[in-house]
Design an enzyme around this catalytic site. Structure first.
Site, PDB file in Angstrom:
ATOM      1  N   GLN A 285      34.806  47.069  41.398  1.00 25.22           N
ATOM      2  CA  GLN A 285      35.659  46.250  42.258  1.00 25.22           C
ATOM      3  C   GLN A 285      37.129  46.394  41.856  1.00 25.22           C
ATOM      4  O   GLN A 285      38.003  46.483  42.711  1.00 25.22           O
ATOM      5  CB  GLN A 285      35.239  44.780  42.161  1.00 25.22           C
ATOM      6  CG  GLN A 285      36.095  43.824  42.974  1.00 25.22           C
ATOM      7  CD  GLN A 285      35.951  44.033  44.467  1.00 25.22           C
ATOM      8  OE1 GLN A 285      34.882  44.413  44.941  1.00 25.22           O
ATOM      9  NE2 GLN A 285      37.009  43.796  45.215  1.00 25.22           N
ATOM     10  N   GLU A 286      37.383  46.403  40.576  1.00 24.28           N
ATOM     11  CA  GLU A 286      38.757  46.428  40.069  1.00 24.28           C
ATOM     12  C   GLU A 286      39.448  47.767  40.307  1.00 24.28           C
ATOM     13  O   GLU A 286      40.609  47.799  40.692  1.00 24.28           O
ATOM     14  CB  GLU A 286      38.785  46.101  38.575  1.00 24.28           C
ATOM     15  CG  GLU A 286      38.518  44.643  38.262  1.00 24.28           C
ATOM     16  CD  GLU A 286      39.639  43.715  38.694  1.00 24.28           C
ATOM     17  OE1 GLU A 286      40.783  44.165  38.898  1.00 24.28           O
ATOM     18  OE2 GLU A 286      39.379  42.516  38.847  1.00 24.28           O
ATOM     19  N   ALA A 287      38.762  48.869  40.018  1.00 20.26           N
ATOM     20  CA  ALA A 287      39.456  50.168  40.007  1.00 20.26           C
ATOM     21  C   ALA A 287      38.598  51.333  40.482  1.00 20.26           C
ATOM     22  O   ALA A 287      38.978  52.479  40.290  1.00 20.26           O
ATOM     23  CB  ALA A 287      39.972  50.452  38.595  1.00 20.26           C
TER      24      ALA A 287
END
Length: 135
Positions: free
Chosen positions: A36-38
């Protein structure tokens, strides 16, 4: 052995999973947050200056360095993953539920406790939970 300059997606995936297991965090959860983040990219940097695979802020890196007993270099993939996983472990212990811990990773635990979940935080939690179910 010197760290890879640009680790492959599969090596990042195994690094996240093994680091999560080492720290007692569900590997599927850590993988979902990292995705989700990167999108498991070590080169991601956000507008807020969050860095790397787990999108850790420099201030978070300093705080988590104190928890692990050594300085973490967020530009190093393993240290970045360690920062995110140890932060997640801390939030899982402090928050009332896994979904609240996920929300706190995004919004901050104090903010959630004071203000409740923002709409974008609710969307973030739902997205991480959907990714987790596919890990």
């Amino acid at each position: 052995s010197r760290p890879e300059q640009c680790p492959s997606e599969s090596s990042i995936r195994s690094m996240v999973a093994s680091t999560a297991r080492l720290h007692g965090v569900d590997p599927a959860l850590a993988l979902a947050v990292a995705w989700q983040e990167a999108r498991w990219s070590h080169h991601a940097v956000s507008e807020a200056n969050a860095i790397g695979i787990m999108q850790c802020l420099p201030s978070t890196g300093q705080w988590v360095s104190g928890m692990v007993g050594r300085d973490l270099n967020l530009l190093d993939p393993q240290d970045n993953v360690t920062c995110g996983v140890v932060l997640l472990r801390s939030l899982l212990r402090s928050a009332g539920s896994e979904s609240q811990a996920i929300a706190a990773y995004y919004q901050g635990l104090a903010s959630i406790q004071q203000r409740g979940l923002y709409e974008d935080t609710k969307a973030y939690v739902a997205s991480v939970q959907a990714h987790k179910s596919r890990m």
